[in-house]
Design an enzyme around this catalytic site. Structure first.
Site, PDB file in Angstrom:
ATOM      1  N   ILE A  80      -3.921   3.903   1.671  1.00 49.08           N
ATOM      2  CA  ILE A  80      -4.290   4.231   3.050  1.00 49.08           C
ATOM      3  C   ILE A  80      -5.429   5.243   3.091  1.00 49.08           C
ATOM      4  CG2 ILE A  80      -2.565   6.050   3.376  1.00 49.08           C
ATOM      5  CD1 ILE A  80      -2.156   4.897   6.255  1.00 49.08           C
ATOM      6  N   HIS A 135       0.840  -1.200   0.000  1.00 51.38           N
ATOM      7  CA  HIS A 135       0.000   0.000   0.000  1.00 51.38           C
ATOM      8  C   HIS A 135       0.872   1.245   0.000  1.00 51.38           C
ATOM      9  CE1 HIS A 135       0.034   2.278   3.809  1.00 51.38           C
ATOM     10  NE2 HIS A 135       0.376   1.152   4.392  1.00 51.38           N
ATOM     11  N   CYS A 136       0.273   2.325  -0.478  1.00 51.48           N
ATOM     12  CA  CYS A 136       0.868   3.656  -0.418  1.00 51.48           C
ATOM     13  C   CYS A 136      -0.260   4.605  -0.030  1.00 51.48           C
ATOM     14  CB  CYS A 136       1.538   4.038  -1.743  1.00 51.48           C
ATOM     15  SG  CYS A 136       0.400   4.151  -3.141  1.00 51.48           S
ATOM     16  N   LYS A 137      -0.179   5.853  -0.436  1.00 53.19           N
ATOM     17  CA  LYS A 137      -1.231   6.811  -0.088  1.00 53.19           C
ATOM     18  C   LYS A 137      -2.539   6.511  -0.829  1.00 53.19           C
ATOM     19  CE  LYS A 137      -2.381  11.714  -0.072  1.00 53.19           C
ATOM     20  NZ  LYS A 137      -1.961  13.066  -0.439  1.00 53.19           N
TER      21      LYS A 137
END
Length: 106
Positions: A92, A63-65
């Site tokens: 996220i 995951h990232c932003k």
């Protein structure tokens, strides 16, 4: 190459059961500001440069932003032979919007 995605709710269930390793590919300052509990920070550049090897024998969710960077990393890992790699749909941001827990080290 299409990478499988997992929804925040699906990921929460998998994390609760201990059946997946969650990798946060963002930078340390982003992770410190907001993190998914249990996520392991391994910045994108460390993965892509080969300085950090991720386990090949267990399911991984990245995951990232927002899901863009982690999707790119997931594609690179898949091309390198990782068979159990998925991306958190919406990153996220989607996790937090779903009302799921986040932590902050600030």
């Amino acid at each position: 190459m299409a990478i499988a995605e997992v929804s925040p709710a699906e990921l929460k269930a998998e994390l609760d059961s201990g059946s997946v390793t969650l990798i946060d590919v963002r930078e340390p300052d982003e992770h410190a500001a907001q993190a998914i509990p249990g996520a392991r920070l391994v910045p994108m550049h460390d993965i892509l440069s080969g300085t950090v090897q991720l386990p090949r024998d267990e399911p991984l969710v990245l995951h990232c932003k927002s899901g863009y960077r982690s999707g790119n990393v997931a594609e690179a890992l898949s091309a390198a032979g990782y068979e159990q790699v998925r991306n958190l749909s919406g990153g996220i941001e989607a996790w937090a919007e779903a009302g799921l827990p986040v932590t902050s080290q600030r």
